[in-house]
Scaffold this motif. Structure first.
Motif, short mmCIF file in Angstrom:
data_model
loop_
_atom_site.label_atom_id
_atom_site.label_comp_id
_atom_site.label_asym_id
_atom_site.label_seq_id
_atom_site.Cartn_x
_atom_site.Cartn_y
_atom_site.Cartn_z
N PHE A 259 0.86 -1.18 0.00
CA PHE A 259 0.00 0.00 0.00
C PHE A 259 0.89 1.23 0.00
CE2 PHE A 259 -2.74 -3.26 1.57
CZ PHE A 259 -4.03 -2.91 1.19
N ALA A 260 0.35 2.33 -0.48
CA ALA A 260 1.06 3.60 -0.44
C ALA A 260 0.04 4.72 -0.53
CB ALA A 260 2.07 3.70 -1.57
N ALA A 261 0.51 5.94 -0.22
CA ALA A 261 -0.38 7.10 -0.18
C ALA A 261 -0.50 7.76 -1.56
CB ALA A 261 0.13 8.11 0.83
N VAL A 262 -1.70 8.25 -1.85
CA VAL A 262 -1.93 9.02 -3.08
C VAL A 262 -2.77 10.26 -2.73
CG1 VAL A 262 -1.90 6.94 -4.51
CG2 VAL A 262 -4.09 7.86 -3.72
N ASN B 31 -0.51 -3.50 -6.86
CA ASN B 31 -0.20 -4.82 -7.41
C ASN B 31 1.09 -4.71 -8.21
OD1 ASN B 31 -2.65 -5.90 -6.38
ND2 ASN B 31 -3.75 -5.08 -8.14
N TRP B 32 2.17 -5.28 -7.67
CA TRP B 32 3.49 -5.16 -8.29
C TRP B 32 3.65 -6.17 -9.43
CZ3 TRP B 32 5.79 -0.86 -7.21
CH2 TRP B 32 5.59 -0.26 -5.97
N ASP B 33 4.24 -5.73 -10.53
CA ASP B 33 4.42 -6.59 -11.69
C ASP B 33 5.23 -7.84 -11.34
OD1 ASP B 33 3.13 -4.55 -13.01
OD2 ASP B 33 4.91 -3.84 -14.08
N ASP B 34 6.24 -7.67 -10.52
CA ASP B 34 7.17 -8.76 -10.22
C ASP B 34 6.94 -9.37 -8.84
OD1 ASP B 34 8.56 -8.45 -12.68
OD2 ASP B 34 9.61 -6.73 -11.85
N THR C 287 14.47 -0.39 -9.34
CA THR C 287 13.12 0.16 -9.43
C THR C 287 12.13 -0.94 -9.77
OG1 THR C 287 13.42 0.71 -11.77
CG2 THR C 287 13.98 2.42 -10.16
N PHE C 288 10.92 -0.75 -9.27
CA PHE C 288 9.84 -1.71 -9.50
C PHE C 288 8.61 -0.95 -9.98
CE2 PHE C 288 12.58 -3.82 -6.49
CZ PHE C 288 12.58 -5.15 -6.91
N HIS C 289 7.82 -1.64 -10.82
CA HIS C 289 6.60 -1.04 -11.35
C HIS C 289 5.40 -1.87 -10.96
CE1 HIS C 289 3.38 -0.55 -14.42
NE2 HIS C 289 3.72 0.73 -14.34
N GLY C 290 4.29 -1.18 -10.73
CA GLY C 290 3.04 -1.85 -10.45
C GLY C 290 1.88 -0.97 -10.83
N LEU C 291 0.69 -1.42 -10.51
CA LEU C 291 -0.53 -0.65 -10.76
C LEU C 291 -1.33 -0.54 -9.47
CD1 LEU C 291 -1.75 -2.26 -14.11
CD2 LEU C 291 -0.55 -0.06 -13.84
N ILE C 292 -1.98 0.59 -9.28
CA ILE C 292 -2.90 0.72 -8.16
C ILE C 292 -4.06 -0.24 -8.40
CG2 ILE C 292 -4.53 2.26 -7.01
CD1 ILE C 292 -2.59 4.52 -7.49
N ASP C 293 -4.41 -0.95 -7.37
CA ASP C 293 -5.40 -2.02 -7.48
C ASP C 293 -6.69 -1.52 -8.12
OD1 ASP C 293 -6.27 -4.74 -6.82
OD2 ASP C 293 -7.67 -3.73 -5.46
N GLY C 294 -7.20 -2.30 -9.06
CA GLY C 294 -8.46 -1.98 -9.71
C GLY C 294 -8.39 -0.83 -10.67
N SER C 295 -7.16 -0.48 -11.11
CA SER C 295 -7.02 0.69 -12.00
C SER C 295 -5.88 0.43 -12.98
CB SER C 295 -6.73 1.95 -11.19
OG SER C 295 -5.37 1.96 -10.77
N THR C 296 -5.64 1.40 -13.85
CA THR C 296 -4.48 1.36 -14.75
C THR C 296 -3.49 2.44 -14.37
OG1 THR C 296 -5.65 2.82 -16.30
CG2 THR C 296 -5.86 0.44 -16.65
N PRO D 128 2.49 -16.77 3.82
CA PRO D 128 3.30 -15.81 3.06
C PRO D 128 3.01 -14.38 3.49
CG PRO D 128 2.21 -17.38 1.60
CD PRO D 128 1.60 -17.56 2.95
N HIS D 129 3.99 -13.50 3.30
CA HIS D 129 3.85 -12.10 3.65
C HIS D 129 2.64 -11.48 2.96
CE1 HIS D 129 5.10 -7.95 4.51
NE2 HIS D 129 4.78 -7.69 3.27
N GLU D 130 2.47 -11.77 1.69
CA GLU D 130 1.37 -11.18 0.94
C GLU D 130 0.02 -11.60 1.51
OE1 GLU D 130 -0.05 -10.47 -3.70
OE2 GLU D 130 1.65 -11.78 -3.25
N GLN D 131 -0.10 -12.84 1.95
CA GLN D 131 -1.36 -13.30 2.53
C GLN D 131 -1.65 -12.57 3.83
OE1 GLN D 131 -1.63 -17.52 3.23
NE2 GLN D 131 -3.80 -17.46 3.73
N LEU D 132 -0.63 -12.37 4.64
CA LEU D 132 -0.82 -11.63 5.89
C LEU D 132 -1.29 -10.21 5.60
CD1 LEU D 132 2.31 -12.80 7.91
CD2 LEU D 132 -0.07 -13.40 8.38
N GLN D 133 -0.66 -9.54 4.64
CA GLN D 133 -1.07 -8.18 4.31
C GLN D 133 -2.50 -8.14 3.80
OE1 GLN D 133 0.63 -5.34 4.97
NE2 GLN D 133 2.05 -6.73 6.00
N ASN D 134 -2.88 -9.13 3.01
CA ASN D 134 -4.26 -9.18 2.54
C ASN D 134 -5.23 -9.33 3.71
OD1 ASN D 134 -3.54 -8.99 -0.16
ND2 ASN D 134 -3.46 -11.22 -0.46
#
Length: 771
Positions: free
Chosen positions: A122-125, A138-141, A154-163, A368-374
């Motif tokens: 998560f991050a602030a917008v 949602n991170w690409d990698d 550097t890493f790229h992703g998309l804000i969930d439910g958006s482009t 997994p870390h991702e499951q805990l965050q979810n």
């Protein structure tokens, strides 16, 4: 047309089986619910939750971030005298993420080469319409990575439910950037067991009424669901009610609060009847834990008032209200046991709590870390109270590394990553779901020395106290944080949840150990006197306020239905002295002026505070084994004015000014006061309380009215905002103070203003239109 060869019962049974309402697994549209069966039967519908699906099939999708909802639709099929039913489980999808992003706040993290790490999920917008929000990425990698050679990645992703793009920069360093620092607190609180409140004031009265109520509680009733779940004799106890009823998914949480309340009450009073009840509760819970051990479907160390089912379902992301915050309930039980050990020395409680800590680690460390965050980001279902706080506290006692590791498994990116970015994106978050997590962050700093834990906690605290507070010190509307500085537009009957203030005060007490500034004492006093002290009934029946109404003509109501705020209300009146006294090697710090005694033989402290009013405080020092006495000067004493006398002799104003510190207190040594020692000294402090206003930042014409530390309310059953003209430059001129009371009359209107804590069931106005 019905088949005449079928009986009525055959018709309804057949028609029930033939009912079809389409795809129920991913619903984002209204449903067509048939009202007539294939064979002429009549079909009526009922919904288990009409917030999401109404009986006519109308669907209301939850807002984005609130999660999908499972709803049971029940069809009742009738023909003649025959009836049949059929249930359909319908998943209503949450709405799509409709935000438009104006600014994505940079994500940067530093890691050591060769270390494994996780990208923040998560991050602030900042949105186009000016809202600050925490958004899932949602991170690409993927989320988890291993750092390579030093350098930037550097890493790229998309804000969930958006482009909408999201990017992160990872600085890979040769050295560990999170090398622990010295986490030793600057100050230590004087334990509650060494402080006794006296006199007939509001705080002492509230505390005594709570003790009277606790003596009447049926302990076996508090244990019934635990014993029932473990297959033990329930001893003929009556069922619990409200949120702890036999079919309630949060059952057991009040019992945890009750154990904490008994422990705190014993510390605050030394009452042996209370201690006996506490010991009985702990022994009984230990028996339940032993009974669970070895049962099919239960793992060693588990303790709750129900099975492990809700914990299993959370790991599958079951939403609320299919499940209801299982780790929240677990936290209340665990915290109660730790309190029983820390405040009353009950070793059995520590043993039971330690096994619960092991169970928590054994379960969550496999995920997994991702499951805990979810899980932790799920609305209400993933609420875990202060599990990180209690596990860190447990580790401080046991030094079992599993307990510390378990505490860190509750790190929650949705809350904490924006705090690390120093962006107040609390808007849209459930207030009391997240405040306890920040208390845990401070405790994790204390146990790990990892700097970001303290930094993010302080930023959170400054954000809430600076931009999300009502005049009385409470926060949140409808249990939720809203956008910064939005208060005047949020004056309703469901504001300032009591649980939130209970936890904000605990956070204040923890942070004060690291940031000994008088402003934290101001907040503690303001919220204690005007919110917590005002939320209890005036008879010993255990009632507490859930919300504190701030709309015009508001009226208090006191909850006994075992809600969350009823639970914290059992405890909160024993925390009054938590923020009163602190020590370091050189000084005793007096943060709150509470009528009562401080007696700590081992600490060489014996102090009595008497006749404490906003204008005057008397302090008798029998023994003070410190070089300094540091006395808070409240912010409400106009221009910081304070007079001091010692043994009947006025202290020169120049001496007082010489003692004033940058942190808002007076630091006296015996020599500065012309004494050889503090022992035997009688000090008197004079303050300068005046009327002042807490104007709402978004509607400055609306304000709360206060005198000294007390927030006042106008007594009136009018349901529109009252016009109460006040000159900002001289608020005192608008009011007349009735001598010897805390009642004030607005001269132009004749309205009576009284402290919030004195109000029973009268209608009142916490905010008025002052200009």
């Amino acid at each position: 047309m019905s088949d005449t060869t079928l009986t009525d019962q055959q018709i309804v049974d057949t028609d029930a089986q033939l009912l079809y309402i389409g795809n129920t697994g991913t619903v984002e549209f209204d449903l067509t619910l048939p009202t007539e069966g294939k064979n002429g039967s009549t079909v009526t519908w009922a919904s288990s939750d009409e917030r999401w699906i109404q009986p006519d099939g109308t669907v209301h999708m939850p807002e984005y971030g609130r999660g999908d909802r499972n709803v049971t639709l029940t069809a009742t099929v009738t023909h003649g005298d025959a009836t049949a039913t059929r249930e359909f489980t319908v998943k209503v999808l949450e709405q799509a993420n409709k935000i438009k992003v104006k600014e994505f706040f940079p994500i940067e993290l530093s890691v050591q080469a060769g270390a494994t790490y996780a990208l923040p999920m998560f991050a602030a917008v900042l949105t186009d319409d000016g809202r600050l929000l925490s958004q899932r990425i949602n991170w690409d990698d993927g989320v988890e990575h291993t750092a390579g050679e030093p350098g930037d990645v550097t890493f790229h992703g998309l804000i969930d439910g958006s482009t909408i793009d999201a990017n992160a920069t990872v600085h890979v360093l040769a050295e560990d950037p999170q090398t622990p620092v010295d986490a030793t607190p600057k100050l230590n609180p004087v334990p509650l067991a060494h402080v006794r409140l006296t006199g007939d004031g509001v705080l002492a009265g509230n505390q005594q009424r709570r003790i009277e109520f606790l003596r009447t509680v049926n302990d076996d009733q508090m244990l019934i669901e635990f014993r029932r779940a473990a297959g033990l004799d329930t001893k003929g106890a009556p069922d619990m009610i409200g949120w702890d009823a036999p079919d309630a998914l949060l059952r057991g949480h009040t019992t945890g609060h009750y154990v904490s309340a008994l422990a705190l009450a014993y510390a605050a009073s030394g009452d042996e009847t209370i201690k006996s009840k506490l010991d009985y509760m702990v022994d009984s819970l230990a028996e339940v834990q032993r009974a669970f051990d070895g049962k099919p479907g239960f793992h060693p160390g588990f303790l709750s008032a129900y099975s492990e089912f809700q914990f299993n379902e959370l790991e599958k992301y079951a939403p609320y209200p299919t499940i209801w915050a299982p780790y929240y309930t677990l936290h209340k039980i665990l915290a109660g046991l730790i309190d029983a050990y820390q405040y009353a020395g009950n070793e059995t409680a520590l043993d039971v709590a330690s096994k619960m800590g092991d169970w928590t680690y054994d379960r969550l460390s496999k995920l997994p870390h991702e499951q805990l965050q979810n899980m932790w980001s799920m609305y209400i279902a993933g609420e875990f109270g202060g599990m990180n706080e209690s596990l860190a506290n447990l580790y401080a006692i046991t030094k079992n590394p599993k307990h510390l590791a378990a505490a860190r498994l509750f790190d929650n990116d949705r809350l904490m990553e924006p705090m690390r970015q120093h962006v107040d994106s609390l808007g849209g978050m459930h207030a009391n779901q997240h405040i306890p997590q920040v208390i845990g962050s401070v405790k994790l700093f204390e146990q790990t020395g990892v700097p970001y834990y303290l930094d993010q906690a302080k930023f959170f605290y400054d954000s809430v106290t600076g931009h999300h507070l009502y005049a009385l010190g409470g926060t949140g509307q409808g249990e939720m944080f809203h956008q910064p500085d939005e208060i005047g537009n949020l004056l309703f009957d469901n504001t300032a949840e009591s649980c939130a203030s209970y936890n904000m005060l605990k956070l204040t007490a923890e942070l004060y150990r690291y940031f000994p500034d008088a402003q934290l004492g101001d907040y503690y006093e303001r919220t204690t006197l005007n919110h917590i002290a005002a939320t209890t009934d005036h008879v010993p029946e255990g009632g507490s306020m859930y919300f504190f109404p701030t709309q015009p003509g508001g009226q208090k109501s006191f909850d006994v239905e075992n809600s969350c705020c009823h639970g914290t209300g059992l405890e909160s009146h024993f925390y009054y002295a938590e923020g009163a006294y602190y020590t370091d090697a050189d000084a005793l710090y007096v943060r709150l002026y509470l009528n009562g005694t401080l007696d700590d033989e081992a600490g060489k402290l014996s102090v009595t505070v008497a006749d404490a009013t906003p204008e005057h405080v008397a302090i008798d020092v029998e023994r003070l084994g410190r070089k300094q006495l540091r006395l808070r000067v409240p912010s409400w004493s106009v221009d910081g004015k304070v007079t001091v006398s010692v043994n009947g002799r006025a202290v020169d104003a120049a001496v007082v000014e010489a003692a004033r510190t940058a942190t808002g207190e007076l630091a006296f040594s015996p020599a500065l006061l012309g004494l050889d020692s503090f022992d035997g000294a009688h000090l008197e402090l004079g303050f300068n309380p005046h009327m002042h206003l807490f104007a709402t930042p978004d509607r400055p014409e609306l304000a709360g009215v206060a005198w000294g530390p007390y927030v006042l309310a106008a007594l009136s059953d009018e349901t529109s905002f009252l016009d109460v003209p006040v000159d900002d430059a001289d608020p005192d001129a608008a009011f007349e103070h009735e001598p010897g009371t805390l009642t004030f009359t607005h001269k132009a209107t004749g309205l009576k203003f009284v402290p919030l804590s004195t109000i029973g069931f009268e209608h009142y106005h916490a905010y008025v239109r002052t200009k």
